[in-house]
Structures are given as structure tokens and as C-alpha cells.
Design a protein around this motif. Structure first.
Motif, mmCIF file in Angstrom:
data_model
loop_
_atom_site.group_PDB
_atom_site.id
_atom_site.type_symbol
_atom_site.label_atom_id
_atom_site.label_comp_id
_atom_site.label_asym_id
_atom_site.label_seq_id
_atom_site.Cartn_x
_atom_site.Cartn_y
_atom_site.Cartn_z
ATOM 1 N N ASN A 122 0.958 -1.081 -0.031
ATOM 2 C CA ASN A 122 0.047 0.155 -0.058
ATOM 3 C C ASN A 122 1.461 1.434 0.154
ATOM 4 O O ASN A 122 0.434 2.403 -0.950
ATOM 5 C CB ASN A 122 -0.817 0.030 0.898
ATOM 6 C CG ASN A 122 -2.359 -1.056 1.089
ATOM 7 O OD1 ASN A 122 -3.110 -0.961 0.513
ATOM 8 N ND2 ASN A 122 -1.766 -2.263 1.970
ATOM 9 N N SER A 123 2.408 1.388 0.718
ATOM 10 C CA SER A 123 2.510 2.664 1.111
ATOM 11 C C SER A 123 4.242 2.175 -0.033
ATOM 12 O O SER A 123 5.218 2.455 1.070
ATOM 13 C CB SER A 123 2.746 2.745 2.354
ATOM 14 O OG SER A 123 2.928 3.670 2.685
ATOM 15 N N LEU B 64 2.501 7.405 -1.927
ATOM 16 C CA LEU B 64 2.276 7.622 -0.595
ATOM 17 C C LEU B 64 2.426 8.471 0.166
ATOM 18 O O LEU B 64 2.108 9.262 1.514
ATOM 19 C CB LEU B 64 0.955 6.211 -0.058
ATOM 20 C CG LEU B 64 0.681 6.500 1.007
ATOM 21 C CD1 LEU B 64 -0.703 6.742 1.097
ATOM 22 C CD2 LEU B 64 0.230 4.723 1.344
ATOM 23 N N SER C 153 -2.619 5.759 -2.982
ATOM 24 C CA SER C 153 -1.788 3.723 -2.313
ATOM 25 C C SER C 153 -1.629 3.726 -3.428
ATOM 26 O O SER C 153 -2.334 3.041 -4.786
ATOM 27 C CB SER C 153 -3.116 3.799 -1.292
ATOM 28 O OG SER C 153 -3.026 1.947 -0.861
#
Length: 296
Positions: free
Chosen positions: A4-5, A9, A183
Motif C-alpha cells: 500500500n505504502s 503515498l 496508495s
């Protein structure tokens, strides 16, 4: 926040006034180096790297954050004594993630600069104690003198205010940013987060490493296997390899491992990071003013 990161992000969070963190857990060493370099180009604000110490290539990863001049490292899933002195000798601020006051004390003794106290509500890998954030923060506050960052179940400004009233000095937010434009997660996963209702996640796989999962087909396969009293080896076989990547990054909502926190039930829209931060701060200030004028 694995898968996700990435740098998009992390840099967006830093540019919006927070401290963006690159999630190293899903990255090979040279991929991490690339993300750090891109993050430095995308923001002139501080950012950090979160490093789960249970992953392989840990020495390579630690050397890369030093070589690339990273100033802040969040460590997790391991003994803080292992790497804290190494990092601090290089002038790096070290924050360690804990799930209990016992581990908070150990992290303080290891010399970390701050701790993240993460409650049972959090997504992804979690503590075995199942202590909720509401209980964990004041318990940790009783034991340590270093700054406390609350995590687990925080996606709103009101949640942020609540943890600060309990003794936290700041908050770490994961799930809300997983459902952001920036993301790196697959859009299928982002929409799943938005659609999750109360009770849509569960902590499981404690025999391996406790993890909070969305109740999809893979989760149900795990539960069906538990009915047969499986061995640890059978659980490992079912989990297989790259199951989290398959779910969160590649978007397989049936066979993939989908990790998100309980607070997903409060996330109703995929938004840009800047808007998420602005809304959280506005909500925080509104709640603070309400409570300041509240009369019993």
C-alpha cells in the motif's frame, strides 16, 4: 501497509503535513532504494521507512536506509535491541511498534526515541494479547517516559483526539490511507475497503503471525481448515507464498490475503491524501471545540 505504502503515498502524506512512511516489508532491497530515491524527489519534507524485522534481507535493507540518508526508521516485528543502536549511531531517529506495555518498556530500554502502541483493532500483523487501543494507550502511558504514537482504529480526527486524551502524543494511520488515490494497492482492494461493514474483518493465523483479514474466500478457507485442528505446517501450506501481494497488490479478492483494520467500516470513499489529512484535522478541531464547551 505492505503493498500500500510506496513513495507516492509516503510523499503525499509528508507534503500534506504528516510523516509519510514507505512500507519496506513488501520490497526487495533495491526496490526499496528506488522508492527512497523517488520519495526524496517527490517531497522536501521529512519521511521515514517502516521495516518489519522478521523479513529476509534485513541487513541489506538497513544498510540501504543508511546509504540513502533516511532520517527516520520505524521498526516492527522483532527485538528493538537488534538494530536500534546501529541506526542511532548513524543519526537516525528510531521508533518501534509494540502491542503491549511489556514490549513498550523493552523498546524504551533498547533506546528507541518513541514507540507506536498498536491496538488489536489494527489491520495486518497484530499482537497476540488482543489489547484494544482504548486500553493499551493508558497502560503504556503508565510505564514509559518516551513519546507514544497511537495506532489501531484511527481514521478520523475524533479518533485522533480520543487517543491523545488517553495519553498519546500523536497517531499512526494505516487503513484510511490504504484507501487513498496515492496508495499502491489495487483498485479492487480499495473498493473492498470502502464496502466493508462492521464485523467484516477478523484476527486469525495466530500460530504463524496474528493477522487481521477481510472475510473473503481465503479467510473462509482458513476457518474451514481450523475445524480440522491443523498443524502449523498445514497452515503454512494453505497460506503459500505471496498471498498478500496476490490480494492487495494484484487485486485477487477471492484467493488473496486482504489485510485491513476494523476501522474500515468508517471508510466510505477513496480520496486523495491531501483531502484525507485536511478532513481529519478539521474533524479533530471540531471535536476538540465541542468537548471544550461540553457541560455535564
Amino acid at each position: 501497509m505492505i503493498w500500500n505504502s510506496g513513495y507516492k503515498l509516503a510523499s503525499a502524506v509528508s507534503n500534506s503535513g504528516g510523516l509519510g512512511l514507505i512500507g519496506a516489508g513488501s520490497m526487495y532491497p533495491e526496490v526499496l532504494r528506488e522508492h527512497i530515491q523517488k520519495c526524496k524527489k517527490a517531497t522536501d519534507k521529512p519521511f521515514g521507512v517502516n521495516i518489519p524485522m522478521l523479513y529476509p534481507n534485513i541487513e541489506d535493507i538497513m544498510n540501504i536506509v543508511v546509504e540513502e540518508g533516511v532520517k527516520i526508521v520505524f521498526t516492527s516485528a522483532g527485538n528493538p535491541k537488534t538494530w536500534t543502536s546501529f541506526l542511532k549511531e548513524k543519526g537516525i531517529t528510531v521508533v518501534h511498534v509494540v502491542s503491549s506495555s511489556v514490549f513498550a518498556l523493552k523498546a524504551q530500554e533498547a533506546g528507541v526515541d518513541a514507540i507506536v502502541a498498536e491496538g488489536f483493532e489494527a489491520g495486518g500483523h497484530n499482537g497476540r494479547e488482543e489489547t484494544t487501543t482504548l486500553t493499551l494507550i493508558p497502560m503504556v502511558k503508565e510505564k514509559v517516559q518516551i513519546p507514544i504514537i497511537a495506532a489501531g482504529g484511527i481514521a478520523t480526527g475524533r479518533g485522533m483526539l480520543a487517543t491523545m486524551i488517553l495519553g498519546a502524543d500523536g497517531v499512526q494511520v494505516g487503513s484510511r490511507f490504504a484507501a487513498s488515490i496515492e496508495s499502491s494497492a489495487h483498485n479492487n482492494f480499495k473498493q473492498t475497503i470502502v464496502n466493508i461493514k462492521e464485523g467484516g474483518t477478523q484476527l486469525t493465523l495466530k500460530e504463524l503471525a496474528p493477522v487481521r483479514l477481510v472475510k473473503n474466500k481465503f479467510y473462509q478457507d482458513v476457518q474451514d481448515l481450523y475445524e480440522k485442528c491443523p498443524s502449523k505446517e498445514e497452515l503454512v501450506q494453505l497460506l503459500g507464498r505471496a498471498r498478500a501481494k496476490r490480494g492487495m497488490f494484484e487485486g485477487d479478492l477471492e484467493e488473496g490475503e486482504l489485510e485491513i483494520g476494523q476501522v474500515a467500516g468508517l471508510i466510505h470513499e477513496v480520496l486523495p491524501v491531501e483531502q484525507i489529512v485536511q478532513e481529519m484535522i478539521a474533524d479533530f478541531e471540531s471535536a476538540r471545540k465541542e468537548k471544550a464547551t461540553f457541560e455535564f
